[in-house]
Design an enzyme around this catalytic site. Structure first.
Site, PDB file in Angstrom:
ATOM      1  CG  ASN A   1      -5.464  13.086   9.897  1.00  0.00           C
ATOM      2  OD1 ASN A   1      -6.123  12.982   8.870  1.00  0.00           O
ATOM      3  ND2 ASN A   1      -4.222  12.652   9.990  1.00  0.00           N
TER       4      ASN A   1
ATOM      5  CG  HIS B   1      -9.634   9.026   8.193  1.00  0.00           C
ATOM      6  ND1 HIS B   1      -8.992   7.873   7.806  1.00  0.00           N
ATOM      7  CD2 HIS B   1      -8.920   9.530   9.230  1.00  0.00           C
ATOM      8  CE1 HIS B   1      -7.945   7.679   8.595  1.00  0.00           C
ATOM      9  NE2 HIS B   1      -7.880   8.668   9.467  1.00  0.00           N
TER      10      HIS B   1
ATOM     11  CG  HIS C   1       0.073  11.469   5.642  1.00  0.00           C
ATOM     12  ND1 HIS C   1       0.226  10.237   6.224  1.00  0.00           N
ATOM     13  CD2 HIS C   1       1.153  11.639   4.854  1.00  0.00           C
ATOM     14  CE1 HIS C   1       1.359   9.675   5.789  1.00  0.00           C
ATOM     15  NE2 HIS C   1       1.929  10.516   4.949  1.00  0.00           N
TER      16      HIS C   1
ATOM     17  NE  ARG D   1      -0.830   7.412   3.426  1.00  0.00           N
ATOM     18  CZ  ARG D   1       0.013   6.535   3.950  1.00  0.00           C
ATOM     19  NH1 ARG D   1       1.020   6.064   3.247  1.00  0.00           N
ATOM     20  NH2 ARG D   1      -0.142   6.116   5.186  1.00  0.00           N
TER      21      ARG D   1
ATOM     22  NE  ARG E   1      -2.838   4.890   0.357  1.00  0.00           N
ATOM     23  CZ  ARG E   1      -2.337   4.341   1.480  1.00  0.00           C
ATOM     24  NH1 ARG E   1      -3.062   4.243   2.554  1.00  0.00           N
ATOM     25  NH2 ARG E   1      -1.094   3.912   1.500  1.00  0.00           N
TER      26      ARG E   1
ATOM     27  CB  THR F   1       1.461   6.284   9.726  1.00  0.00           C
ATOM     28  OG1 THR F   1       0.919   7.320   8.916  1.00  0.00           O
ATOM     29  CG2 THR F   1       2.941   6.493   9.907  1.00  0.00           C
TER      30      THR F   1
ATOM     31  CG  HIS G   1      -1.656   6.085  14.511  1.00  0.00           C
ATOM     32  ND1 HIS G   1      -2.394   4.933  14.371  1.00  0.00           N
ATOM     33  CD2 HIS G   1      -1.263   6.423  13.252  1.00  0.00           C
ATOM     34  CE1 HIS G   1      -2.430   4.588  13.098  1.00  0.00           C
ATOM     35  NE2 HIS G   1      -1.756   5.488  12.389  1.00  0.00           N
TER      36      HIS G   1
END
Ligand code: PXP
Length: 238
Positions: A6, A9, A42, A44, A48, A100, A189
């Site tokens: 992912n 970040h 992701h 959003r 963001r 999340t 996660h």
């Protein structure tokens, strides 16, 4: 077992300065070169971190599987239909959350997600749902017509190793129940280079979605190396 990295970040860091770097596209390529089996972003509703442009370019350049995490909104459905990620993981999204918070609670959702899911599936996208390790959610997931679940490992990741046994058992039970429903099982996660290890005995889990720990390590080692180290752990390379 596969690793999807992912890269949200990297975009979060970019947005801290509203600059055009560091670029999550570059991070995705480096992660692939380091051995990632897939890339996750992701998108959003508030944009963001990941922007539409990131999603579109990453779709165009990566050679592995692209997973789009998104809320089940009409806007996101339209974007997914156009960009065609390989996988869509439906996640709950609340404004202002740092990350999340928890899985989808299908027992509380009023919206008819069944037709939402089938539209994506008919477009050739594999659809999954992010769920807490809770048995009651599994049958609901199967009923929705998703192909996979992603078990939320957040609660597990917050436990000290000596206190994590019950949560691992909970995850294992849910993973087995999902397989009985013919659902593919992913997990993610809060996973890092240490707490991933006990989960690797759960053979039902075929894909791990990991971001923060890899990007944090990448500050010191580079994205490619940080990905290789995680991929080696997941694939059992000494
Ligand atoms: N899976 C889902 C559904 C997520 O929302 C996130 C965080 O973006 C992850 C996996 C990855 O979590 P982490 O960044 O803690 O590795």
């Amino acid at each position: 077992m596969d690793l999807s990295v992912n890269v949200d970040h990297i975009a979060t860091l970019r947005e801290a300065r509203k600059e055009n770097f560091p670029d999550p596209v570059y991070a995705a390529i480096e992660a692939e070169l380091g051995g990632a089996d897939g890339i996750t972003v992701h998108l959003r509703g508030d944009r963001r971190h990941i922007k539409d442009r990131d999603l579109e370019i990453i779709r165009g350049v990566i050679k592995t599987q692209l997973t789009l995490e998104m809320a089940a909104t009409p806007e996101m459905q339209e974007i997914a239909m156009r960009v065609k990620p390989d996988d869509v993981t439906l996640v709950p999204e609340s404004p202002g959350e740092v990350t999340t918070q928890g899985g989808l609670n299908l027992l509380n959702i009023q919206q008819d997600l069944k037709s939402y899911v089938s539209k994506l599936v008919n477009a050739g996208i594999k659809v999954g749902g992010f769920v807490d390790p809770d048995m009651e959610q599994i049958k609901e997931m199967a009923r929705l017509g998703v192909q996979y679940i992603e078990i939320n490992t957040d609660a597990y990741s917050k436990l000290r190793p000596e206190h994590s046994r019950d949560e691992i058992i909970r995850i294992a039970r849910v993973a087995k129940a999902a397989r009985r429903e013919n659902l593919v099982v992913h997990a993610g996660h809060g996973l890092n280079y240490r707490n991933i290890r006990p989960l690797l005995h759960l053979f039902e889990i075929t894909m791990y979605s990991i971001g923060f720990s890899i990007v944090s390590r990448a500050i010191f080692t580079g994205m490619k190396q940080a990905t290789t180290e995680m991929a080696n752990i997941i694939k059992g390379v000494k």
